[in-house]
Design a protein around this motif. Structure first.
Motif, PDB file in Angstrom:
ATOM      1  N   VAL A   1     -10.476  15.833  -3.461  1.00  0.00           N
ATOM      2  CA  VAL A   1     -10.974  14.606  -2.851  1.00  0.00           C
ATOM      3  C   VAL A   1     -12.192  14.987  -2.021  1.00  0.00           C
ATOM      4  O   VAL A   1     -12.168  15.973  -1.283  1.00  0.00           O
ATOM      5  CB  VAL A   1      -9.911  13.879  -2.006  1.00  0.00           C
ATOM      6  CG1 VAL A   1      -8.826  13.300  -2.878  1.00  0.00           C
ATOM      7  CG2 VAL A   1      -9.317  14.775  -0.959  1.00  0.00           C
ATOM      8  N   ALA A   2     -13.269  14.250  -2.179  1.00  0.00           N
ATOM      9  CA  ALA A   2     -14.529  14.593  -1.536  1.00  0.00           C
ATOM     10  C   ALA A   2     -14.995  13.469  -0.619  1.00  0.00           C
ATOM     11  O   ALA A   2     -14.673  12.304  -0.843  1.00  0.00           O
ATOM     12  CB  ALA A   2     -15.588  14.860  -2.597  1.00  0.00           C
ATOM     13  N   GLU A   3     -15.758  13.872   0.410  1.00  0.00           N
ATOM     14  CA  GLU A   3     -16.380  12.929   1.343  1.00  0.00           C
ATOM     15  C   GLU A   3     -15.348  11.942   1.894  1.00  0.00           C
ATOM     16  O   GLU A   3     -15.521  10.735   1.822  1.00  0.00           O
ATOM     17  CB  GLU A   3     -17.549  12.198   0.693  1.00  0.00           C
ATOM     18  CG  GLU A   3     -18.642  13.143   0.219  1.00  0.00           C
ATOM     19  CD  GLU A   3     -19.867  12.425  -0.277  1.00  0.00           C
ATOM     20  OE1 GLU A   3     -20.544  11.790   0.558  1.00  0.00           O
ATOM     21  OE2 GLU A   3     -20.149  12.494  -1.480  1.00  0.00           O
ATOM     22  N   VAL A   4     -14.291  12.490   2.442  1.00  0.00           N
ATOM     23  CA  VAL A   4     -13.174  11.685   2.932  1.00  0.00           C
ATOM     24  C   VAL A   4     -13.510  11.121   4.316  1.00  0.00           C
ATOM     25  O   VAL A   4     -13.802  11.888   5.238  1.00  0.00           O
ATOM     26  CB  VAL A   4     -11.888  12.535   3.027  1.00  0.00           C
ATOM     27  CG1 VAL A   4     -10.723  11.704   3.506  1.00  0.00           C
ATOM     28  CG2 VAL A   4     -11.588  13.193   1.686  1.00  0.00           C
ATOM     29  N   PRO A   5     -13.480   9.798   4.487  1.00  0.00           N
ATOM     30  CA  PRO A   5     -13.692   9.233   5.827  1.00  0.00           C
ATOM     31  C   PRO A   5     -12.644   9.779   6.807  1.00  0.00           C
ATOM     32  O   PRO A   5     -11.466   9.941   6.442  1.00  0.00           O
ATOM     33  CB  PRO A   5     -13.516   7.729   5.609  1.00  0.00           C
ATOM     34  CG  PRO A   5     -13.865   7.520   4.162  1.00  0.00           C
ATOM     35  CD  PRO A   5     -13.347   8.758   3.469  1.00  0.00           C
ATOM     36  N   ALA A   6     -13.052  10.034   8.049  1.00  0.00           N
ATOM     37  CA  ALA A   6     -12.165  10.660   9.033  1.00  0.00           C
ATOM     38  C   ALA A   6     -10.857   9.891   9.220  1.00  0.00           C
ATOM     39  O   ALA A   6      -9.789  10.496   9.327  1.00  0.00           O
ATOM     40  CB  ALA A   6     -12.896  10.803  10.370  1.00  0.00           C
ATOM     41  N   LYS A   7     -10.929   8.558   9.247  1.00  0.00           N
ATOM     42  CA  LYS A   7      -9.695   7.787   9.478  1.00  0.00           C
ATOM     43  C   LYS A   7      -8.732   7.922   8.290  1.00  0.00           C
ATOM     44  O   LYS A   7      -7.525   7.902   8.461  1.00  0.00           O
ATOM     45  CB  LYS A   7     -10.001   6.313   9.766  1.00  0.00           C
ATOM     46  CG  LYS A   7     -10.631   5.546   8.627  1.00  0.00           C
ATOM     47  CD  LYS A   7     -10.899   4.114   9.044  1.00  0.00           C
ATOM     48  CE  LYS A   7     -11.521   3.341   7.886  1.00  0.00           C
ATOM     49  NZ  LYS A   7     -11.838   1.970   8.251  1.00  0.00           N
ATOM     50  N   ILE A   8      -9.253   8.100   7.096  1.00  0.00           N
ATOM     51  CA  ILE A   8      -8.388   8.292   5.926  1.00  0.00           C
ATOM     52  C   ILE A   8      -7.858   9.726   5.910  1.00  0.00           C
ATOM     53  O   ILE A   8      -6.705   9.965   5.566  1.00  0.00           O
ATOM     54  CB  ILE A   8      -9.139   7.911   4.639  1.00  0.00           C
ATOM     55  CG1 ILE A   8      -9.377   6.393   4.651  1.00  0.00           C
ATOM     56  CG2 ILE A   8      -8.377   8.357   3.392  1.00  0.00           C
ATOM     57  CD1 ILE A   8     -10.184   5.846   3.514  1.00  0.00           C
ATOM     58  N   LYS A   9      -8.661  10.668   6.356  1.00  0.00           N
ATOM     59  CA  LYS A   9      -8.196  12.058   6.470  1.00  0.00           C
ATOM     60  C   LYS A   9      -7.036  12.138   7.456  1.00  0.00           C
ATOM     61  O   LYS A   9      -6.049  12.842   7.210  1.00  0.00           O
ATOM     62  CB  LYS A   9      -9.351  12.953   6.922  1.00  0.00           C
ATOM     63  CG  LYS A   9      -8.969  14.379   7.313  1.00  0.00           C
ATOM     64  CD  LYS A   9      -8.509  15.219   6.169  1.00  0.00           C
ATOM     65  CE  LYS A   9      -8.415  16.693   6.480  1.00  0.00           C
ATOM     66  NZ  LYS A   9      -7.450  17.098   7.472  1.00  0.00           N
ATOM     67  N   ARG A  10      -7.132  11.402   8.571  1.00  0.00           N
ATOM     68  CA  ARG A  10      -6.032  11.381   9.547  1.00  0.00           C
ATOM     69  C   ARG A  10      -4.755  10.843   8.905  1.00  0.00           C
ATOM     70  O   ARG A  10      -3.661  11.350   9.153  1.00  0.00           O
ATOM     71  CB  ARG A  10      -6.406  10.538  10.781  1.00  0.00           C
ATOM     72  CG  ARG A  10      -7.306  11.272  11.760  1.00  0.00           C
ATOM     73  CD  ARG A  10      -7.424  10.560  13.101  1.00  0.00           C
ATOM     74  NE  ARG A  10      -8.005   9.223  12.979  1.00  0.00           N
ATOM     75  CZ  ARG A  10      -9.305   8.972  12.948  1.00  0.00           C
ATOM     76  NH1 ARG A  10     -10.161   9.961  13.061  1.00  0.00           N
ATOM     77  NH2 ARG A  10      -9.742   7.744  12.839  1.00  0.00           N
ATOM     78  N   LEU A  11      -4.890   9.828   8.071  1.00  0.00           N
ATOM     79  CA  LEU A  11      -3.730   9.280   7.368  1.00  0.00           C
ATOM     80  C   LEU A  11      -3.141  10.320   6.415  1.00  0.00           C
ATOM     81  O   LEU A  11      -1.924  10.479   6.335  1.00  0.00           O
ATOM     82  CB  LEU A  11      -4.133   8.010   6.606  1.00  0.00           C
ATOM     83  CG  LEU A  11      -3.033   7.286   5.861  1.00  0.00           C
ATOM     84  CD1 LEU A  11      -1.936   6.820   6.808  1.00  0.00           C
ATOM     85  CD2 LEU A  11      -3.601   6.109   5.089  1.00  0.00           C
ATOM     86  N   PHE A  12      -4.011  11.045   5.717  1.00  0.00           N
ATOM     87  CA  PHE A  12      -3.533  12.120   4.833  1.00  0.00           C
ATOM     88  C   PHE A  12      -2.790  13.179   5.644  1.00  0.00           C
ATOM     89  O   PHE A  12      -1.764  13.694   5.199  1.00  0.00           O
ATOM     90  CB  PHE A  12      -4.692  12.778   4.088  1.00  0.00           C
ATOM     91  CG  PHE A  12      -5.336  11.930   3.016  1.00  0.00           C
ATOM     92  CD1 PHE A  12      -4.769  10.746   2.587  1.00  0.00           C
ATOM     93  CD2 PHE A  12      -6.524  12.331   2.432  1.00  0.00           C
ATOM     94  CE1 PHE A  12      -5.364   9.971   1.598  1.00  0.00           C
ATOM     95  CE2 PHE A  12      -7.120  11.575   1.430  1.00  0.00           C
ATOM     96  CZ  PHE A  12      -6.545  10.389   1.023  1.00  0.00           C
ATOM     97  N   ASP A  13      -3.313  13.487   6.844  1.00  0.00           N
ATOM     98  CA  ASP A  13      -2.658  14.482   7.701  1.00  0.00           C
ATOM     99  C   ASP A  13      -1.289  13.985   8.173  1.00  0.00           C
ATOM    100  O   ASP A  13      -0.308  14.728   8.149  1.00  0.00           O
ATOM    101  CB  ASP A  13      -3.531  14.804   8.921  1.00  0.00           C
ATOM    102  CG  ASP A  13      -4.793  15.564   8.558  1.00  0.00           C
ATOM    103  OD1 ASP A  13      -4.871  16.137   7.444  1.00  0.00           O
ATOM    104  OD2 ASP A  13      -5.721  15.558   9.391  1.00  0.00           O
ATOM    105  N   MET A  14      -1.224  12.722   8.595  1.00  0.00           N
ATOM    106  CA  MET A  14       0.033  12.162   9.121  1.00  0.00           C
ATOM    107  C   MET A  14       1.115  12.096   8.052  1.00  0.00           C
ATOM    108  O   MET A  14       2.294  12.261   8.343  1.00  0.00           O
ATOM    109  CB  MET A  14      -0.203  10.766   9.709  1.00  0.00           C
ATOM    110  CG  MET A  14      -0.979  10.781  10.993  1.00  0.00           C
ATOM    111  SD  MET A  14      -1.101   9.169  11.844  1.00  0.00           S
ATOM    112  CE  MET A  14      -1.547   8.057  10.565  1.00  0.00           C
TER     113      MET A  14
END
Length: 108
Positions: A81-94
């Protein structure tokens, strides 16, 4: 985007495919991604999802990503996955999804 809530554009060639996701990926739009990614996910060639213009993803969208990951594991290939918006990255982390994705860049 052309006024649609969600859009998937596909670039594919002999070296793999890139799916560009834009807009809101939710219950009402998830089938578009499922349809676009279904056959590509089972190919052993590289597969990348560019999330730069993805503004929202709900649990249905996360479920589609998990389904794509499972298909990729079947053919022993990864999912980038490339160029992931920070808020979506946080969701992936959670959700713990980050551990299973190869992430190329976080935006914002």
């Amino acid at each position: 985007m052309t006024g649609e809530k969600f859009e998937v554009k596909t670039e594919s060639g002999p070296n793999g495919a890139i799916l560009y996701l834009a807009g809101e990926l939710d219950l009402g739009t998830a089938d578009r991604l499922r349809t676009a990614a279904e056959s590509l996910a089972l190919e052993p060639l590289p597969l990348k999802l560019n999330l730069r213009d993805l503004t929202y993803i709900d649990s249905t969208g996360i479920g589609i990503l998990v389904s794509i990951l499972k298909s990729r594991q079947t053919v022993q290939s990864n999912l980038v996955v490339a160029e992931v918006p920070a808020k979506i990255k946080r969701l992936f982390d959670m959700t713990g999804l980050s551990r299973f994705l190869e992430i190329e860049g976080v935006m914002g």
